[in-house]
Every structure is written in C-alpha cells, then in structure tokens.
Design a protein around this motif. Sequence first.
Motif, PDB file in Angstrom:
ATOM      1  N   THR A  40      27.676  27.416   4.969  1.00  0.00           N
ATOM      2  CA  THR A  40      26.799  28.356   5.653  1.00  0.00           C
ATOM      3  C   THR A  40      26.409  27.724   6.985  1.00  0.00           C
ATOM      4  O   THR A  40      26.587  26.514   7.198  1.00  0.00           O
ATOM      5  N   LEU A  41      25.866  28.524   7.872  1.00  0.00           N
ATOM      6  CA  LEU A  41      25.400  28.017   9.159  1.00  0.00           C
ATOM      7  C   LEU A  41      24.315  26.961   8.962  1.00  0.00           C
ATOM      8  O   LEU A  41      24.290  25.948   9.668  1.00  0.00           O
ATOM      9  N   VAL A  42      23.436  27.165   7.993  1.00  0.00           N
ATOM     10  CA  VAL A  42      22.379  26.183   7.706  1.00  0.00           C
ATOM     11  C   VAL A  42      22.982  24.881   7.192  1.00  0.00           C
ATOM     12  O   VAL A  42      22.581  23.790   7.604  1.00  0.00           O
ATOM     13  N   GLU A  43      23.967  24.978   6.311  1.00  0.00           N
ATOM     14  CA  GLU A  43      24.609  23.760   5.800  1.00  0.00           C
ATOM     15  C   GLU A  43      25.311  23.003   6.925  1.00  0.00           C
ATOM     16  O   GLU A  43      25.244  21.767   6.992  1.00  0.00           O
ATOM     17  N   TYR A  44      25.964  23.730   7.794  1.00  0.00           N
ATOM     18  CA  TYR A  44      26.613  23.104   8.943  1.00  0.00           C
ATOM     19  C   TYR A  44      25.564  22.384   9.795  1.00  0.00           C
ATOM     20  O   TYR A  44      25.778  21.236  10.214  1.00  0.00           O
ATOM     21  N   ALA A  45      24.443  23.030  10.047  1.00  0.00           N
ATOM     22  CA  ALA A  45      23.375  22.417  10.847  1.00  0.00           C
ATOM     23  C   ALA A  45      22.855  21.146  10.174  1.00  0.00           C
ATOM     24  O   ALA A  45      22.575  20.145  10.853  1.00  0.00           O
ATOM     25  N   ILE A  46      22.725  21.160   8.859  1.00  0.00           N
ATOM     26  CA  ILE A  46      22.282  19.969   8.131  1.00  0.00           C
ATOM     27  C   ILE A  46      23.258  18.825   8.380  1.00  0.00           C
ATOM     28  O   ILE A  46      22.855  17.699   8.700  1.00  0.00           O
ATOM     29  N   LEU A  47      24.548  19.094   8.230  1.00  0.00           N
ATOM     30  CA  LEU A  47      25.557  18.058   8.438  1.00  0.00           C
ATOM     31  C   LEU A  47      25.533  17.545   9.876  1.00  0.00           C
ATOM     32  O   LEU A  47      25.638  16.337  10.114  1.00  0.00           O
ATOM     33  N   VAL A  48      25.387  18.441  10.848  1.00  0.00           N
ATOM     34  CA  VAL A  48      25.339  18.038  12.251  1.00  0.00           C
ATOM     35  C   VAL A  48      24.163  17.105  12.495  1.00  0.00           C
ATOM     36  O   VAL A  48      24.310  16.031  13.087  1.00  0.00           O
ATOM     37  N   HIS A  49      22.975  17.501  12.051  1.00  0.00           N
ATOM     38  CA  HIS A  49      21.785  16.688  12.319  1.00  0.00           C
ATOM     39  C   HIS A  49      21.858  15.341  11.607  1.00  0.00           C
ATOM     40  O   HIS A  49      21.446  14.318  12.173  1.00  0.00           O
ATOM     41  N   LEU A  50      22.389  15.325  10.403  1.00  0.00           N
ATOM     42  CA  LEU A  50      22.563  14.045   9.714  1.00  0.00           C
ATOM     43  C   LEU A  50      23.571  13.179  10.451  1.00  0.00           C
ATOM     44  O   LEU A  50      23.382  11.956  10.565  1.00  0.00           O
ATOM     45  N   SER A  51      24.641  13.765  10.971  1.00  0.00           N
ATOM     46  CA  SER A  51      25.663  12.984  11.683  1.00  0.00           C
ATOM     47  C   SER A  51      25.104  12.358  12.955  1.00  0.00           C
ATOM     48  O   SER A  51      25.580  11.319  13.394  1.00  0.00           O
ATOM     49  N   GLU A  52      24.091  12.984  13.545  1.00  0.00           N
ATOM     50  CA  GLU A  52      23.511  12.498  14.796  1.00  0.00           C
ATOM     51  C   GLU A  52      22.346  11.539  14.570  1.00  0.00           C
ATOM     52  O   GLU A  52      21.894  10.878  15.508  1.00  0.00           O
TER      53      GLU A  52
END
Length: 155
Positions: A40-52
Amino acid sequence: MNAVNWLDAREQRVWRGFLAVNSLLQERLDRDLQRRDGFTLVEYAILVHLSEAEGRRMRMRSLADTVIVSKSRLSHQVTRLEKDGYVRRESCEEDRRGSWAVLTPEGLKALRGAAPGHVSEVRANLFDRLTDEQVDSLGEIMAVLEEGLRGDSTA
C-alpha cells in the motif's frame, strides 16, 4: 455564535479541486503500488522513512508522526510488513512502553525494487503535468500549508 465566513466561488472551486486531486493521486499511486509491488502507499512510505533513518530504524511513535497515520494503523501496517519479512520490531531499552521498527535487508531490497516504478508514477501523474514554475509554486504553497498545519496546536 460567530457568523460563518463562507467560501466564495473561487475558494470553493480551489478547495474542491484540491480534494479531488489529493484523493485521485493517492488512489492511483496506492493502486499502482499494490498491483506492481504488493505494497500500500502507507507501507511504501514506512519503508522509505525507515530506509532514510539512522540505522534504518525509528521509534514507532516517530514513524507514525512521520508517515502521518494513527499509531493503531501504523501498528497494523508494520505487522503486515513483519509477516513479509520487510520490517521487524525491537523493544526499546530506554522506554519499555516504546518499540522500534527496523528495516530488514529484505525490506530494503523490496523497497529498491518498488522505487523506480513508484517514482515513474509520481512523475507521470504530478511533475510531468506541470511547468517548472508551477512545480516551484506548488512547493512554496505546500511548505506554507504544512508549516501552518504542523504548527497549529489547536488541531
């Protein structure tokens, strides 16, 4: 009771346009991510923020604030990402009530696989439709609105 300062026709048009674009863009990006990558878009955002994040980990409370979702929705999404092996939770030594969300190597790999398609969709549905001047104006407008909303302690 205070008198209502109703929106005039121009403001009403802009407001409704904003709501429509926000909804259509989020729905299109969410549908594309789910179809292509299973996120989902929210899951993608979670992964992005964790990666950064430093150490690819964030406190759950901070992550919820960053992704702009409730703590319960974040917990649900992180549970799903845990089941897929993309995120793991770790207890927080400093605060027994808190926990960390940590991006796993599998999660980073999945994010790197999803990012090119997602960026292409964002570009096609937002930036490619605007001139450089419009992008600059939109950026300025979004910064003013975000600053005001984040700084508004009455909300």
